[in-house]
Scaffold this motif. Structure first.
Motif, PDB file in Angstrom:
ATOM      1  N   THR A  79       2.774   1.900  -3.298  1.00  0.00           N
ATOM      2  CA  THR A  79       1.917   2.062  -4.546  1.00  0.00           C
ATOM      3  C   THR A  79       1.161   3.216  -4.337  1.00  0.00           C
ATOM      4  O   THR A  79       0.026   3.311  -5.060  1.00  0.00           O
ATOM      5  N   ARG A  80       1.176   3.961  -3.188  1.00  0.00           N
ATOM      6  CA  ARG A  80       0.228   5.084  -2.986  1.00  0.00           C
ATOM      7  C   ARG A  80       0.286   6.060  -4.251  1.00  0.00           C
ATOM      8  O   ARG A  80       1.184   6.211  -4.965  1.00  0.00           O
ATOM      9  N   GLY A  81      -1.048   6.310  -4.756  1.00  0.00           N
ATOM     10  CA  GLY A  81      -1.307   7.163  -5.776  1.00  0.00           C
ATOM     11  C   GLY A  81      -1.635   6.331  -7.178  1.00  0.00           C
ATOM     12  O   GLY A  81      -1.721   6.720  -8.147  1.00  0.00           O
ATOM     13  N   ASP A  82      -1.212   4.857  -6.815  1.00  0.00           N
ATOM     14  CA  ASP A  82      -1.503   4.144  -8.231  1.00  0.00           C
ATOM     15  C   ASP A  82      -2.692   3.394  -7.978  1.00  0.00           C
ATOM     16  O   ASP A  82      -2.864   2.262  -7.440  1.00  0.00           O
ATOM     17  N   ALA A  83      -3.867   3.799  -8.705  1.00  0.00           N
ATOM     18  CA  ALA A  83      -4.995   3.354  -8.540  1.00  0.00           C
ATOM     19  C   ALA A  83      -5.249   1.912  -8.801  1.00  0.00           C
ATOM     20  O   ALA A  83      -5.969   0.980  -8.172  1.00  0.00           O
ATOM     21  N   LYS A  84      -4.584   1.505 -10.013  1.00  0.00           N
ATOM     22  CA  LYS A  84      -4.604  -0.008 -10.363  1.00  0.00           C
ATOM     23  C   LYS A  84      -4.045  -0.901  -9.227  1.00  0.00           C
ATOM     24  O   LYS A  84      -4.722  -1.789  -9.233  1.00  0.00           O
ATOM     25  N   MET A  85      -2.964  -0.632  -8.708  1.00  0.00           N
ATOM     26  CA  MET A  85      -2.305  -1.289  -7.708  1.00  0.00           C
ATOM     27  C   MET A  85      -2.971  -1.408  -6.641  1.00  0.00           C
ATOM     28  O   MET A  85      -3.176  -2.405  -5.751  1.00  0.00           O
ATOM     29  N   GLN A  86      -3.386  -0.215  -6.239  1.00  0.00           N
ATOM     30  CA  GLN A  86      -4.487  -0.200  -5.077  1.00  0.00           C
ATOM     31  C   GLN A  86      -5.847  -1.180  -4.985  1.00  0.00           C
ATOM     32  O   GLN A  86      -6.090  -1.815  -4.215  1.00  0.00           O
ATOM     33  N   ARG A  87      -6.221  -1.124  -6.348  1.00  0.00           N
ATOM     34  CA  ARG A  87      -7.454  -2.124  -6.628  1.00  0.00           C
ATOM     35  C   ARG A  87      -7.129  -3.556  -6.321  1.00  0.00           C
ATOM     36  O   ARG A  87      -7.698  -4.337  -5.995  1.00  0.00           O
ATOM     37  N   ARG A 125       2.459  -6.005 -20.850  1.00  0.00           N
ATOM     38  CA  ARG A 125       3.127  -5.262 -21.494  1.00  0.00           C
ATOM     39  C   ARG A 125       3.380  -5.589 -22.758  1.00  0.00           C
ATOM     40  O   ARG A 125       3.158  -7.013 -23.149  1.00  0.00           O
ATOM     41  N   ARG A 146       0.904  -1.189   0.128  1.00  0.00           N
ATOM     42  CA  ARG A 146      -0.083  -0.129   0.164  1.00  0.00           C
ATOM     43  C   ARG A 146       0.873   1.237  -0.122  1.00  0.00           C
ATOM     44  O   ARG A 146       0.512   2.227  -0.733  1.00  0.00           O
TER      45      ARG A 146
END
Ligand SMILES: Cc1cc2nc3c(=O)[nH]c(=O)nc-3n(C[C@H](O)[C@H](O)[C@H](O)COP(=O)(O)O)c2cc1C
Length: 222
Positions: free
Chosen positions: A85-93, A197, A82
């Protein structure tokens, strides 16, 4: 049980199979689970040794012990993940889904544990490669078969942070190593598509770093 069908086109299964962590508690027939493992066993193994062992966990008390191990690892990995990856919405999901699984692990109807006889060899390095290389192709087979059957599944390893403890939970002898955990069930949501990728970014021609197809998909190459 109705006849089990796995007639989904291969490309559809490959492109929509993904880590499905939110699962319904509804039961999955034993025959279906066994058929998935049977199809997993079509995978290659080093020297065709087939030294795998599979444990199908349905007992809630056993699942609870695996759940505890999973939550222990998640409490550290999740906190670190968490933050990183703060600010990375995809990773937070993605982490939300991992957390959901950690909180509902006991309710998952079936947890398959793929094991190998023997312990990971340390030397030469290629021995370790072929050791794990003799279980993960079968795990991928199982994931694809689960996809084709409409089941949700994910390959996870967080519960295995202590193989000592997992051996004890499952009654595995010291020379059988748990390698992958696959919670299985009917999915709450939908499958795929996955994001990966571009092929041209990860393929070199002849020598590492020579990337004539950079940024391109196979379909765009003459
Ligand atoms: C070796 C390995 C270990 C993994 N361990 C975990 C895990 O412990 N928990 C988890 O939720 N997902 C785990 N995953 C799943 C990955 O997070 C997942 O495959 C990746 O995010 C791609 O997901 P997608 O196919 O839905 O795009 C693991 C995957 C691999 C290959």
């Amino acid at each position: 049980m109705d006849a089990i069908r796995f007639d989904m086109p291969l490309e559809e299964a490959l492109t929509t199979q993904r880590a499905v962590r939110r699962l319904k508690p509804d039961p999955v027939d034993d025959a279906l689970v066994l058929r998935l493992v049977e199809l997993a066993l079509k995978a290659p193994t080093g020297s065709n040794a087939q030294s795998w062992e599979w444990v199908v966990v349905k007992d809630r008390a056993v699942k609870a012990q695996l759940a505890r191990r999973n939550r222990q690892a998640w409490s550290i990995y999740g906190w670190l993940g968490r933050r990183a990856t703060r600010g990375d919405a995809k990773m937070q999901r993605l982490l939300d889904a991992v957390q959901w699984q950690a909180e509902h692990f006991e309710e998952v109807p079936v947890v398959v544990v793929a094991c190998l006889r023997g312990v990971r060899p340390v030397f030469p390095p290629v021995a370790a490669t072929s050791y794990y290389g003799s279980i993960f192709p079968s795990v991928q087979n199982l994931l694809l078969a689960a996809r084709a059957a409409g089941l949700g599944a994910a390959l996870i390893t967080l519960p295995l942070w202590s193989t000592f403890s997992v051996r004890r939970i499952l009654g595995l002898p010291w020379n059988v190593t748990p390698c992958a955990v696959i919670p299985l069930g009917w999915p709450v949501g939908k499958y795929g598509p996955t994001t990966r990728r571009p092929v041209g970014d990860v393929v070199s021609l002849d020598r590492y770093g020579n990337k004539p197809w950079k940024g391109r998909a196979a379909a765009g190459i003459a």
